[in-house]
Design an enzyme around this catalytic site. Structure first.
Site, PDB file in Angstrom:
ATOM      1  CG  ASP A 163      -2.419  -2.652   1.871  1.00  0.00           C
ATOM      2  OD1 ASP A 163      -3.038  -2.078   0.958  1.00  0.00           O
ATOM      3  OD2 ASP A 163      -2.101  -3.854   1.830  1.00  0.00           O
ATOM      4  CB  SER A 327     -14.336   3.542 -12.766  1.00  0.00           C
ATOM      5  OG  SER A 327     -13.924   4.644 -13.553  1.00  0.00           O
TER       6      SER A 327
END
Length: 469
Positions: A163, A327
């Protein structure tokens, strides 16, 4: 020069740069900006020195996770629980219905919903080899990727969830109450000659559904694919929530985010990757996750057969403890010349979250191009006809455009509450990130990209997968 027992072709593709070569290529002070990435070509990765053994951990099939029921709502609830977002009453009711269909009994359920099906997670050294590789094993619909990890002396093999969105290595152990075990492989503390308790250290992780897991801490030897760390903090579970108890395939979690969000008190502990970093041939690991087949994580090297073209690097913001990046926007459609629509947002690369969760504006714009799509209260998110031909989604990360094929966004059947029923409606792998502190580029995204997590420079690298994969 001797190599491990791989084919020569595969061995030749496992690269270790000469000292300082990669660092010079992507030196942080000359690194990428928020809008312009650094492009690392395969030619820059010519073999100079093999830094030790090359090891491939064998893939393992998880037969214990075969149920398809409610995969979409469960994955959505898992993401909410992981980052402490309140789960809506509607979604709680859906989860309770799913659990009932699965035959899972939840203590204290009152008929108003249960969150035990969320799967909410998250949650000194020597190196026997400078390179290591470990196979990631997908469960049905890629909800969870597991990999072999060896703990203790002699080694005990446990299947753990890797993870990048958390920083604790915690496991089911011989300290876990028998009533909270359900077939998981246990870390036998007494059977390890190198285990020693970290006096006064405890850990506790509380999930968004109000459940928690906690325990004490041991220092022990941990190995992944030939990379060994001694005195690694291993968090032993003295209590686990029912969501973990019901996940029989996984014996725990290995976090690969930053040390700052490790939950051990009074002193946070280093992650496995952080401890191993200085002894890796290259200070990085890569994730090559795949749809409906085993992928892999590589530690300490870059395999050029796993990507096409060049690797595009962007600086990661690690101040909040995650592999966070910016982004710029998106485009919908299958044309390579599609114009990017500006929707700047902060995001994290998180292998511990199944879905791709983006700002509402992007999600709405995407599903506006899917004729049968609808935001369904019944199923807890966006759904569509299973036979719909979904368009690609392009996400602009700096100057790099990452293309997520539409086939990856068709995540799982939705109308499958009855295990014997047939499905015509599917749950979207793309859902809104409303309420979350950032967008989450989870496995639906990561399966479309070869991703480099560069710990030395705190950078993320992205590259397209080979067209044949």
């Amino acid at each position: 020069m001797k190599f491990s027992s791989w084919s020569a072709a595969v061995t030749a593709s496992l690269l270790s740069l000469s000292s300082g070569a990669l660092a010079a290529a992507i030196e942080k002070s000359k690194g990428p900006t928020a809008t312009q990435n650094f492009e690392l070509t395969k030619e820059m990765l010519e073999i100079s020195v093999f830094g030790g053994q090359t090891i491939h951990a064998p893939q393992v099939v998880n037969s214990g996770f075969v149920t398809t029921t409610g995969r979409g709502p469960r994955a959505l609830a898992k993401a909410y629980a992981k980052f402490g977002v309140e789960i809506s009453p509607e979604l709680l009711l859906i989860l309770e219905e799913i659990l009932e269909a699965l035959g899972i009994t939840v203590p204290g359920t009152t008929g108003t919903g249960s969150t035990s099906g969320t799967g909410g997670t998250n949650a000194n050294q020597t190196t026997s080899a400078s390179q290591g590789m470990v196979a990631a094993v997908p469960q049905l619909f890629d909800t969870e990727y597991l990999a072999q990890v060896s703990i203790g002396t002699p080694p005990q093999t446990l299947m753990l969830d890797f993870d990048t969105g958390s920083s604790d290595l915690w496991v089911f152990s011989t300290e876990t109450p028998k009533t909270q075990e359900n077939g998981q492989t246990l870390y036998n503390i007494a059977a390890s000659s190198t285990a020693k308790q970290l006096e006064g250290a405890t850990w506790s992780i509380t999930y968004g559904d109000g459940s928690s897991s906690s325990g004490d801490v041991y220092l022990d030897t941990v190995s992944i694919g030939g990379v060994t760390v001694t005195n690694q903090a291993v968090e032993s579970a003295r209590k686990v929530s029912s969501s973990f108890t019901n996940d029989t395939a996984s014996s725990g979690l290995l976090g690969l985010a930053m040390n700052s969000i490790n939950q051990v008190q009074p002193t946070p502990q280093k992650t496995f990757f952080s401890n191993a970093l200085d002894n890796l041939a290259m200070p990085l690991f890569t994730a090559n996750l795949k749809k409906e087949e085993a992928g892999n994580y590589n530690f300490g090297f870059i395999d050029t057969t796993e990507f096409e073209g060049s690797i595009s690097f962007i600086n990661a913001n690690t101040t909040q403890g995650f592999w966070q990046f910016e982004s710029a926007g998106f485009a919908v459609g299958n044309s390579s010349t599609t114009t990017i629509t500006s929707v700047p947002h902060q995001a994290i690369a998180d292998t511990g979250t199944t879905l791709l969760m983006l700002p509402t504006a992007i999600v709405e714009a995407y599903y506006a191009q899917v004729q049968s799509a609808q935001l369904s209260q019944e199923f807890g998110g966006y759904v569509f006809n299973c036979n719909e031909d979904l368009p690609n989604l392009t996400l602009a990360i700096g100057s790099y455009n990452a293309v997520v094929p539409g086939g990856l966004i068709n995540f799982a059947p939705a109308d499958d509450i009855s295990p014997t029923g047939s499905s015509t409606i599917c749950f979207g792998g793309l859902q809104a990130s409303s309420g979350l502190p950032f967008a989450i580029y989870g496995d639906v995204f990561l399966k479309s990209q070869f991703v480099v997590f560069h710990g030395g420079n705190a950078q993320l690298g992205f590259a397209p997968k080979p067209t044949t994969s």
